[in-house]
Enzyme design. Structure first.
Site, PDB file in Angstrom:
ATOM      1  N   ASP A 103      -5.153 -14.478   8.434  1.00 53.42           N
ATOM      2  CA  ASP A 103      -5.744 -13.695   7.351  1.00 53.42           C
ATOM      3  C   ASP A 103      -6.950 -14.452   6.727  1.00 53.42           C
ATOM      4  O   ASP A 103      -6.978 -14.846   5.593  1.00 53.42           O
ATOM      5  CB  ASP A 103      -4.779 -13.325   5.979  1.00 53.42           C
ATOM      6  CG  ASP A 103      -4.159 -14.478   5.675  1.00 53.42           C
ATOM      7  OD1 ASP A 103      -4.313 -15.727   6.146  1.00 53.42           O
ATOM      8  OD2 ASP A 103      -3.546 -14.486   4.451  1.00 53.42           O
ATOM      9  N   PHE A 120       2.082 -19.178  -1.180  1.00 56.22           N
ATOM     10  CA  PHE A 120       1.476 -17.742  -1.324  1.00 56.22           C
ATOM     11  C   PHE A 120       1.920 -17.021   0.152  1.00 56.22           C
ATOM     12  O   PHE A 120       2.310 -15.814   0.119  1.00 56.22           O
ATOM     13  CB  PHE A 120      -0.084 -18.004  -0.922  1.00 56.22           C
ATOM     14  CG  PHE A 120      -0.956 -16.727  -0.757  1.00 56.22           C
ATOM     15  CD1 PHE A 120      -1.025 -15.976  -1.752  1.00 56.22           C
ATOM     16  CD2 PHE A 120      -1.246 -16.465   0.470  1.00 56.22           C
ATOM     17  CE1 PHE A 120      -1.693 -14.876  -1.779  1.00 56.22           C
ATOM     18  CE2 PHE A 120      -2.032 -15.004   0.646  1.00 56.22           C
ATOM     19  CZ  PHE A 120      -2.304 -14.543  -0.480  1.00 56.22           C
ATOM     20  N   ASN A 121       1.617 -17.533   1.606  1.00 60.80           N
ATOM     21  CA  ASN A 121       2.212 -16.783   2.780  1.00 60.80           C
ATOM     22  C   ASN A 121       3.582 -16.212   2.645  1.00 60.80           C
ATOM     23  O   ASN A 121       3.637 -15.190   2.902  1.00 60.80           O
ATOM     24  CB  ASN A 121       1.945 -17.525   3.834  1.00 60.80           C
ATOM     25  CG  ASN A 121       0.305 -17.769   4.144  1.00 60.80           C
ATOM     26  OD1 ASN A 121      -0.497 -17.295   3.793  1.00 60.80           O
ATOM     27  ND2 ASN A 121       0.288 -18.802   5.058  1.00 60.80           N
ATOM     28  N   ASP A 176      -8.004 -20.629   7.438  1.00 63.67           N
ATOM     29  CA  ASP A 176      -7.689 -19.583   8.792  1.00 63.67           C
ATOM     30  C   ASP A 176      -9.103 -19.860   9.661  1.00 63.67           C
ATOM     31  O   ASP A 176      -8.862 -19.756  10.856  1.00 63.67           O
ATOM     32  CB  ASP A 176      -7.535 -18.207   8.379  1.00 63.67           C
ATOM     33  CG  ASP A 176      -6.241 -18.107   7.548  1.00 63.67           C
ATOM     34  OD1 ASP A 176      -5.093 -17.729   8.261  1.00 63.67           O
ATOM     35  OD2 ASP A 176      -6.538 -18.097   6.002  1.00 63.67           O
ATOM     36  N   HIS A 203      -4.862 -26.080   4.908  1.00 65.92           N
ATOM     37  CA  HIS A 203      -3.656 -25.742   5.389  1.00 65.92           C
ATOM     38  C   HIS A 203      -3.373 -25.462   6.774  1.00 65.92           C
ATOM     39  O   HIS A 203      -2.619 -25.985   7.660  1.00 65.92           O
ATOM     40  CB  HIS A 203      -2.841 -24.740   4.458  1.00 65.92           C
ATOM     41  CG  HIS A 203      -3.412 -24.943   3.074  1.00 65.92           C
ATOM     42  ND1 HIS A 203      -2.303 -25.660   2.028  1.00 65.92           N
ATOM     43  CD2 HIS A 203      -4.065 -24.349   2.010  1.00 65.92           C
ATOM     44  CE1 HIS A 203      -2.946 -25.484   0.749  1.00 65.92           C
ATOM     45  NE2 HIS A 203      -3.989 -24.657   0.843  1.00 65.92           N
ATOM     46  N   ASP A 204      -4.153 -24.405   7.222  1.00 64.32           N
ATOM     47  CA  ASP A 204      -3.903 -23.430   8.362  1.00 64.32           C
ATOM     48  C   ASP A 204      -4.024 -24.332   9.619  1.00 64.32           C
ATOM     49  O   ASP A 204      -3.689 -24.205  10.691  1.00 64.32           O
ATOM     50  CB  ASP A 204      -4.569 -22.126   8.291  1.00 64.32           C
ATOM     51  CG  ASP A 204      -4.116 -21.325   7.155  1.00 64.32           C
ATOM     52  OD1 ASP A 204      -2.742 -21.429   6.624  1.00 64.32           O
ATOM     53  OD2 ASP A 204      -4.794 -20.170   6.877  1.00 64.32           O
ATOM     54  N   ASN A 245      -4.876 -13.020   2.365  1.00 62.37           N
ATOM     55  CA  ASN A 245      -5.743 -13.300   1.214  1.00 62.37           C
ATOM     56  C   ASN A 245      -6.700 -12.588   0.855  1.00 62.37           C
ATOM     57  O   ASN A 245      -7.253 -12.667  -0.167  1.00 62.37           O
ATOM     58  CB  ASN A 245      -6.634 -14.730   2.105  1.00 62.37           C
ATOM     59  CG  ASN A 245      -5.901 -15.962   2.393  1.00 62.37           C
ATOM     60  OD1 ASN A 245      -5.070 -16.166   1.232  1.00 62.37           O
ATOM     61  ND2 ASN A 245      -6.143 -16.630   3.445  1.00 62.37           N
ATOM     62  N   THR A 286      -0.855 -17.995  10.461  1.00 61.79           N
ATOM     63  CA  THR A 286      -1.381 -18.606   9.370  1.00 61.79           C
ATOM     64  C   THR A 286      -1.415 -17.807   8.035  1.00 61.79           C
ATOM     65  O   THR A 286      -2.393 -18.158   7.392  1.00 61.79           O
ATOM     66  CB  THR A 286      -2.578 -19.387   9.517  1.00 61.79           C
ATOM     67  OG1 THR A 286      -3.518 -18.607  10.071  1.00 61.79           O
ATOM     68  CG2 THR A 286      -2.444 -20.456  10.758  1.00 61.79           C
TER      69      THR A 286
HETATM   70  C1  BDR Z   1      -2.012 -20.511   2.378  1.00 60.52           C
HETATM   71  O1  BDR Z   1      -2.397 -19.353   1.829  1.00 60.52           O
HETATM   72  C2  BDR Z   1      -3.651 -19.003   1.882  1.00 60.52           C
HETATM   73  O2  BDR Z   1      -4.383 -18.859   0.766  1.00 60.52           O
HETATM   74  C3  BDR Z   1      -4.182 -20.147   2.951  1.00 60.52           C
HETATM   75  O3  BDR Z   1      -4.997 -19.193   3.843  1.00 60.52           O
HETATM   76  C4  BDR Z   1      -2.914 -20.667   3.716  1.00 60.52           C
HETATM   77  O4  BDR Z   1      -2.392 -19.789   4.769  1.00 60.52           O
HETATM   78  C5  BDR Z   1      -1.555 -21.612   1.784  1.00 60.52           C
HETATM   79  O5  BDR Z   1      -0.874 -21.538   0.747  1.00 60.52           O
HETATM   80 CA    CA Z   2      -3.828 -18.338   5.846  1.00 58.41          CA
END
Ligand code: BDR
Ligand code: CA
Length: 315
Positions: A9, A167-168, A14, A241-242, A38, A125
């Protein structure tokens, strides 16, 4: 060469994950599927196509997937604050020229796995909507999945959207629950490690100083991402992160894991989307995944810097 499907996303991190995979000699991206997370699906799809086109990756197709979580409406606020209104705030990247595919992302995942003679690695991701839908629609694909490397969750540390949730997983907790109960071989890279594998200002500057087009855009994406982390969390370094989900396939020394049982909170408003892990093995449940416990920040920063300056070649 390991075959992968990137489900994402974009999103700054990502986008960097896509670039890292495209620059790796060990990985072949069979396709990119997009999901609402996102930002809305229209934006995340355009952003995936934009970054791939910009980096010369015109032979990897993008398939739009689900435009909302399985049972909830899209939680929009945090995505926009962290990634900008269109999901990829900061540098102006030209509109994509390569068209996106008409086939639905979930159908692409199912078809590609069924047609493959070898096992394929899935790298989600974003929210897990597409992966859960594929597993529900076609449970036979499980035998073709080598592993699923997920960015999501927070086990030891707090969440980033609520105190409990990342979040994810928060955006589509029911999808996450389905994926973790699927019996697939799952690796979960949580915030516990991704908030430690950070780029400091000097790391971003070193990337920019490499002087090539892709290093430059990544540095500028990180400038924006770093600025929203300072503003929103008061956090003065930039996670990516991703890209860790790709990085660990390039060098397995990047992340250490612990095998454990993990489930997702879906019924309790206070902990909705929490990744609840049985780290001490007290529930008697069979382990269903590997969760990240340690990351090598220096190795990660160096890996991104080295890969971004490599030219793209089709695999
Ligand atoms: C995740 O949430 C999104 O904002 C980032 O792309 C990542 O996948 C981090 O919590
Ligand atoms: Ca992401």
């Amino acid at each position: 060469m390991r075959k992968i499907i990137m489900d994402c996303d974009p999103g700054h991190d990502d986008a960097i994950a896509l670039l890292l995979a495209s620059r790796s000699d060990d990985l072949k991206i069979l396709g990119v599927t997009t999901v609402a997370g996102n930002s809305e699906l229209e934006n995340t799809t355009k952003n995936a196509r934009k970054i791939l086109d910009y980096a010369g990756v015109t032979d990897v197709d993008v398939y739009p997937g689900c435009d909302k979580p399985m049972m909830r409406s899209l939680y929009r606020l945090t995505g926009a604050i962290i990634h900008g209104e269109d999901g990829l705030g900061g540098p102006k990247i030209p509109e994509p020229i390569t068209p996106v595919k008409e086939e639905h992302g979930v159908d692409f995942i199912i078809r590609t796995l069924r047609e493959s003679d070898e096992k394929i690695t899935l790298i989600p991701t974003g929210p897990l909507t597409n992966i859960a839908m594929a597993l529900i629609k076609a449970p036979d694909i499980k035998e073709k999945i080598d592993r699923i490397i997920i960015m999501g969750g927070a086990v030891m540390d707090p969440g980033n959207i609520t105190s409990a949730a990342e979040f994810n997983i928060y955006v589509d907790p029911e999808a996450a629950k389905i994926v973790f109960a699927s019996g697939c071989n799952i690796y979960l890279n949580t915030l516990d490690i991704s908030m430690k594998a950070v780029f400091y200002e000097e790391d971003i500057e070193a990337l920019r100083a490499q002087g090539d087009k892709v290093s430059d855009i990544v540095a500028r994406l990180l400038d924006f991402f770093a600025s929203t982390h300072v503003k929103h969390f008061g956090f003065k370094a930039c996670p990516v992160h991703d890209a860790l989900c790709v990085g660990v396939l390039i060098d397995e020394n990047l992340i250490e894991y612990q095998k454990t049982f993990l489930d997702i909170s879906v019924n309790d408003p206070l902990t909705l989307g929490e990744t609840v892990a049985d780290l001490w093995g007290i529930t008697g449940n069979e382990p269903n995944c590997y969760i990240s416990t340690k990351v090598d920040q220096k190795l990660f920063v160096k890996m991104i810097q080295e890969h971004m300056k490599k030219p793209y070649h089709s695999k």
